[in-house]
Each structure stands twice: as C-alpha cells, then as structure tokens.
Design a protein around this motif. Structure first.
Motif, PDB file in Angstrom:
ATOM      1  N   SER A   1      38.873  46.648  50.417  1.00 10.73           N
ATOM      2  CA  SER A   1      39.624  46.640  49.174  1.00 10.73           C
ATOM      3  C   SER A   1      38.912  45.775  48.139  1.00 10.73           C
ATOM      4  O   SER A   1      38.213  44.822  48.466  1.00 10.73           O
ATOM      5  CB  SER A   1      41.036  46.090  49.401  1.00 10.73           C
ATOM      6  OG  SER A   1      41.770  46.938  50.250  1.00 10.73           O
ATOM      7  N   GLU A   2      39.140  46.130  46.885  1.00 13.29           N
ATOM      8  CA  GLU A   2      38.617  45.311  45.805  1.00 13.29           C
ATOM      9  C   GLU A   2      39.718  44.418  45.264  1.00 13.29           C
ATOM     10  O   GLU A   2      40.905  44.698  45.399  1.00 13.29           O
ATOM     11  CB  GLU A   2      38.055  46.199  44.701  1.00 13.29           C
ATOM     12  CG  GLU A   2      36.794  46.939  45.140  1.00 13.29           C
ATOM     13  CD  GLU A   2      36.047  47.532  43.958  1.00 13.29           C
ATOM     14  OE1 GLU A   2      36.716  47.990  43.011  1.00 13.29           O
ATOM     15  OE2 GLU A   2      34.809  47.535  43.985  1.00 13.29           O
ATOM     16  N   LEU A   3      39.303  43.331  44.632  1.00 12.58           N
ATOM     17  CA  LEU A   3      40.222  42.357  44.075  1.00 12.58           C
ATOM     18  C   LEU A   3      40.190  42.439  42.561  1.00 12.58           C
ATOM     19  O   LEU A   3      39.168  42.758  41.963  1.00 12.58           O
ATOM     20  CB  LEU A   3      39.829  40.940  44.502  1.00 12.58           C
ATOM     21  CG  LEU A   3      39.873  40.613  45.988  1.00 12.58           C
ATOM     22  CD1 LEU A   3      39.262  39.249  46.227  1.00 12.58           C
ATOM     23  CD2 LEU A   3      41.307  40.637  46.489  1.00 12.58           C
ATOM     24  N   ARG A   4      41.323  42.104  41.959  1.00 12.09           N
ATOM     25  CA  ARG A   4      41.352  41.884  40.527  1.00 12.09           C
ATOM     26  C   ARG A   4      41.071  40.395  40.319  1.00 12.09           C
ATOM     27  O   ARG A   4      41.805  39.538  40.823  1.00 12.09           O
ATOM     28  CB  ARG A   4      42.714  42.252  39.935  1.00 12.09           C
ATOM     29  CG  ARG A   4      42.769  42.188  38.417  1.00 12.09           C
ATOM     30  CD  ARG A   4      41.861  43.217  37.792  1.00 12.09           C
ATOM     31  NE  ARG A   4      41.950  43.198  36.331  1.00 12.09           N
ATOM     32  CZ  ARG A   4      41.130  43.871  35.539  1.00 12.09           C
ATOM     33  NH1 ARG A   4      40.161  44.612  36.065  1.00 12.09           N
ATOM     34  NH2 ARG A   4      41.278  43.828  34.236  1.00 12.09           N
ATOM     35  N   ILE A   5      39.995  40.093  39.624  1.00  9.28           N
ATOM     36  CA  ILE A   5      39.535  38.719  39.455  1.00  9.28           C
ATOM     37  C   ILE A   5      39.610  38.356  37.984  1.00  9.28           C
ATOM     38  O   ILE A   5      39.230  39.139  37.113  1.00  9.28           O
ATOM     39  CB  ILE A   5      38.094  38.559  39.978  1.00  9.28           C
ATOM     40  CG1 ILE A   5      38.043  38.858  41.474  1.00  9.28           C
ATOM     41  CG2 ILE A   5      37.552  37.160  39.700  1.00  9.28           C
ATOM     42  CD1 ILE A   5      36.643  38.946  42.037  1.00  9.28           C
ATOM     43  N   SER A   6      40.105  37.171  37.710  1.00  8.07           N
ATOM     44  CA  SER A   6      40.199  36.675  36.342  1.00  8.07           C
ATOM     45  C   SER A   6      39.446  35.350  36.265  1.00  8.07           C
ATOM     46  O   SER A   6      39.725  34.419  37.032  1.00  8.07           O
ATOM     47  CB  SER A   6      41.661  36.479  35.934  1.00  8.07           C
ATOM     48  OG  SER A   6      41.759  36.018  34.607  1.00  8.07           O
ATOM     49  N   VAL A   7      38.481  35.273  35.367  1.00  9.69           N
ATOM     50  CA  VAL A   7      37.698  34.058  35.172  1.00  9.69           C
ATOM     51  C   VAL A   7      38.252  33.320  33.963  1.00  9.69           C
ATOM     52  O   VAL A   7      38.229  33.846  32.842  1.00  9.69           O
ATOM     53  CB  VAL A   7      36.205  34.388  34.965  1.00  9.69           C
ATOM     54  CG1 VAL A   7      35.418  33.113  34.704  1.00  9.69           C
ATOM     55  CG2 VAL A   7      35.653  35.124  36.180  1.00  9.69           C
ATOM     56  N   ALA A   8      38.790  32.135  34.192  1.00 12.59           N
ATOM     57  CA  ALA A   8      39.338  31.334  33.102  1.00 12.59           C
ATOM     58  C   ALA A   8      38.228  30.523  32.456  1.00 12.59           C
ATOM     59  O   ALA A   8      37.312  30.031  33.129  1.00 12.59           O
ATOM     60  CB  ALA A   8      40.424  30.398  33.631  1.00 12.59           C
ATOM     61  N   CYS A   9      38.315  30.367  31.136  1.00 13.28           N
ATOM     62  CA  CYS A   9      37.303  29.608  30.414  1.00 13.28           C
ATOM     63  C   CYS A   9      37.926  28.990  29.174  1.00 13.28           C
ATOM     64  O   CYS A   9      39.036  29.344  28.772  1.00 13.28           O
ATOM     65  CB  CYS A   9      36.122  30.500  30.024  1.00 13.28           C
ATOM     66  SG  CYS A   9      36.548  31.850  28.894  1.00 13.28           S
ATOM     67  N   SER A  10      37.202  28.073  28.557  1.00 15.06           N
ATOM     68  CA  SER A  10      37.672  27.465  27.316  1.00 15.06           C
ATOM     69  C   SER A  10      37.617  28.487  26.190  1.00 15.06           C
ATOM     70  O   SER A  10      36.757  29.377  26.175  1.00 15.06           O
ATOM     71  CB  SER A  10      36.798  26.256  26.953  1.00 15.06           C
ATOM     72  OG  SER A  10      36.943  25.224  27.902  1.00 15.06           O
ATOM     73  N   PHE A  11      38.525  28.330  25.238  1.00 13.78           N
ATOM     74  CA  PHE A  11      38.540  29.200  24.078  1.00 13.78           C
ATOM     75  C   PHE A  11      37.194  29.126  23.359  1.00 13.78           C
ATOM     76  O   PHE A  11      36.663  28.057  23.103  1.00 13.78           O
ATOM     77  CB  PHE A  11      39.661  28.759  23.124  1.00 13.78           C
ATOM     78  CG  PHE A  11      39.701  29.544  21.842  1.00 13.78           C
ATOM     79  CD1 PHE A  11      40.306  30.788  21.805  1.00 13.78           C
ATOM     80  CD2 PHE A  11      39.129  29.041  20.686  1.00 13.78           C
ATOM     81  CE1 PHE A  11      40.351  31.516  20.635  1.00 13.78           C
ATOM     82  CE2 PHE A  11      39.161  29.767  19.504  1.00 13.78           C
ATOM     83  CZ  PHE A  11      39.769  31.005  19.474  1.00 13.78           C
ATOM     84  N   GLY A  12      36.635  30.285  23.046  1.00 14.12           N
ATOM     85  CA  GLY A  12      35.352  30.346  22.363  1.00 14.12           C
ATOM     86  C   GLY A  12      34.184  30.656  23.274  1.00 14.12           C
ATOM     87  O   GLY A  12      33.090  30.952  22.791  1.00 14.12           O
TER      88      GLY A  12
END
Length: 421
Positions: free
Chosen positions: A21-32
């Motif tokens: 299975s594949e994952l839904r991945i979200s990479v958080a970062c600073s605005f900009g």
C-alpha cells in the motif's frame, strides 16, 4: 486535500503501511519554503505533489517516510495522513478518530501522545480535543486487541489533530524532533538561525560551486555548514534518529535501506576532492568561531570551509563572482539598534566593493535598506521559528565560465535565473 485550499468534503481514509500500500504523506514546513520543499521532493523522485500554506503533500510507498526524513533540508516534519473528516462537534470528532484502523499503525504497547491545533473551529478547547482523540484511539484499539488496559511502554506515536473550520485532519508525526535538529549543533550563538532556514537561504540564492559562498556573520556556522553539506550531497538527517524508526508496522528495512543510501553518499563525499568548492566563514568573535568549527567538525565539513576571525568591515575576497548569504544581528535580541545599523553600513560598504557578487541577507530589523545603502532587488518574507524576518535579495550577474583562480569571468548583465524565487 486540495492545492492551496485546505480540507474539503466528507471523510477520507488513506493508505496503510504494508502489503504494497501507498501512504499519503504531508511534509510540514515554514511559510514561504513550500516551493523549495517541492523541488526537494522532485529531486527525490516524488514529482506529483500538492502545495498548501505550510505543507506539501504526496502519495508514495512507505520507503518515502525514511528517505524524506533523512534528505529534506528545508522541511520541518514528515507526517503520515490518516484521515480527514467532519468535526463540528466532539461527537463527530470522536467518531472520525475512532473510524481510523489504528491497529494498522499502533501496536498494543504504543505510547500515544496527542497534539491539537484549531483554526476557525467551534472546538476551541485544545485539551478537550486531545482527550477526545486519545479516548477514541483507545476505544478503536480495544476492538482489535480485546484489552481494556494498554501499558504504553513501547515506541512513541505522535498523533496530531488539525481543526480548520468544521473539518479535522489526523496525522502521525514520523520525525519526532523537528528536522532542523541535524545533530551537529550542540550549542548555538545568542540568536541562532534554524538549520532548515539556513539551508533554504543557500537554495534561494541559487549558489553552486565554483562560485564562492561567503558568510561574514557566520556565528555558529550554520549557513556555511548547510551550504557545504548540500554541495557535497550529504544527507542532513544522517546523524540523528526519528520517531518512526521504532514503529514495527513500518518496519526496519526501509530505514536501513535509506541510511545505506545516505551513508554511501557520505562516503563518496569524504573521498571527493573539494576541487572548486570555496566557502568562506568569518565572524569577529574568536569564541564563536571556535564553536562554529566544532559544529562543522561534527557535521564532517570543517576542512572544506575557510575560517577567518575578523570583523565584517575587513571581509574581502579575490573572487570576481560570489554570493554573500548571511543572517546579521537584528538589534532587538543581540545588540542596540544603533550598533546594528553601523554593522549594516559596514556590510553595505563591503558589498559595494564586491560589485559583481549577489547578496542574500536575512534580518528582522526594520528599515534595513537605509543603513545598508541600497534598495533590494527583491524581498521575501520568511520565518525563523515564530520570528518574522525578511530576505533582502541583491542580484548580481551569474558567471559565464569559470577559469582557474584567482578570478572568475562573469556575464555582462543580470541573469534572469538568479531571482531567488
């Protein structure tokens, strides 16, 4: 999720690890920094992604969790997206959380730590939201493990609830400590620059060898260290651990393979001649310079950086083309405003002598351009932690070709690619 639009619509469930299975991945970062994270993901082979404020999301195999944690230079955290669902009440929140197949992620002894954020939501009590989430997770696990007591003595699972309007988003934080914590900086100066923002500054500048990279306010050395690691292809996360490395449902193999890949790159970097790599790091404080060199030694790049103890007004280089990337004092934290403005005047005079260089200067000091003596070609708002800063961009010509030192030839006129955008 929709690009730039937040959460929409009814409940959504995402892939689980194992079984291909594949994952839904979200990479958080600073605005900009979203555009830089997107470019980094593409470099890792993850070309299809969606960009929102403060995050970049994509779908990939579980191995991407390990590779992104090890390789992303400008990101804050790597999250697994579990579900989004309506959450206008605590009853809806409980039902949405309980419906997640938690047994596919958490073992019976997993230690559950819940964080929560609320933006324009009717559910404003974060402690109540956290209690509701944890209770729902435990109820879901009881169905699977047929137990009323869970010791929470195993690996840590950081569950994050993000409420935006009447929608909830559940994620698992795979990073643990923020990705800016590389492991080489045991101590920092009085006003430290976060490592991932330092890496972003060098990427915004589009610096690459054989142009010179120089930081005349190097402090603890973060900008030159990050520049050297990127130029040598060294994974920024190789010297640290991550929360998800202890998760049995992801498995140890993806981490071992990702670390083997990163170590192979690091070994190649050790045997690689610095060649045309020239990085100059200077500061007027000898004690700070010793700290910077110790940080660079732990990062494995001390010997590819030239270290000089001198005030900014004495900075010089024989190279005709180069890039100044620096984070000078702001005033409100490290010195009086008049003293800081005098530093800016000195920096401005130095830059006028480097008439075919570019400069990328990050500061929160209001009115920087006046003492510096020149209006910026471009200006970008960025955040150093919670502190709003501005990246003032002075764009010189990009080199046309690079003859042997001591000088470089530069193109006649400004290159449109050197925009820092």
């Amino acid at each position: 999720m929709t690009a730039g639009g937040g959460l929409r619509g009814p409940a959504q469930r995402y892939g689980i690890p194992g079984g291909g299975s594949e994952l839904r991945i979200s990479v958080a970062c600073s605005f900009g920094l979203e555009s830089l994270v997107g470019h980094e993901l593409a470099d890792l082979g993850y070309h299809e992604h969606e960009v929102e404020n403060g995050r970049v999301s994509f779908t990939a195999p579980a191995s991407a969790v390990a590779r992104c944690n090890l390789w992303l230079r400008t990101a804050d955290r790597v999250l697994i997206v579990l579900a989004s669902f309506p959450a206008s009440s605590f009853e809806e929140l409980f039902a949405g959380v309980q419906a997640v197949p938690w047994e596919d992620f958490l073992p019976a002894d997993g230690r559950i730590v819940v964080t929560a954020r609320s933006v324009k939501s009717g559910l404003t009590s974060l402690p109540a939201c956290q209690r509701t989430v944890k209770k729902a997770v435990i109820e879901s696990l009881r169905r699977r493990y047929r137990s009323h007591w869970f010791p929470e003595s195993g690996p840590v699972y950081l569950v994050d609830l993000s409420l935006r309007g009447d929608q909830g988003l559940l994620t698992l934080d795979t990073s643990g400590d923020g990705l800016n914590r590389r492991g080489y900086r045991l101590q920092a100066g009085a006003a430290p620059l976060r490592e991932n923002l330092a890496a972003a500054l060098t990427l915004f500048s589009r610096w690459s060898p054989p142009r010179v990279l120089a930081d005349p306010f190097c402090g603890s050395g973060t900008i030159p260290i990050e520049g050297a690691m990127a130029a040598l292809g060294m994974a920024p996360g190789l010297q640290r651990s991550f929360s998800a490395e202890g998760w049995p449902h992801l498995g140890a193999r993806i981490w071992q393979e990702a670390r083997d890949e990163a170590r192979g790159q690091a070994e190649e970097a050790k045997g690689r001649s610095p060649g045309d790599l020239e990085i100059l790091a200077s500061d007027r404080d000898a004690g700070v310079m010793a700290l910077a060199r110790a940080n660079a030694r732990r990062a494995g790049v001390e010997n590819v950086i030239t270290w000089r103890t001198l005030p900014v007004e004495r900075f010089h280089s024989r190279a005709a083309c180069g890039v100044l990337v620096c984070n000078p004092p702001y005033g409100e934290r490290t010195g009086e405003s008049s003293q800081v403005e005098e530093l800016y005047r000195s920096l401005g005079m130095v830059f006028r002598r480097l008439d075919r260089w570019s400069a990328f200067i990050l500061t929160a000091h209001p009115g920087f351009e006046r003492p510096f003596g020149r209006r910026a070609d471009r200006n970008r708002k960025l955040y150093n932690g919670n502190l709003k800063t501005y990246l003032y961009q002075y764009l010189g010509p990009l080199p046309r070709d690079f003859p042997p030192r001591p000088g470089y030839l530069c193109s006649n006129g400004e290159d449109d690619d050197n925009t820092g955008t």
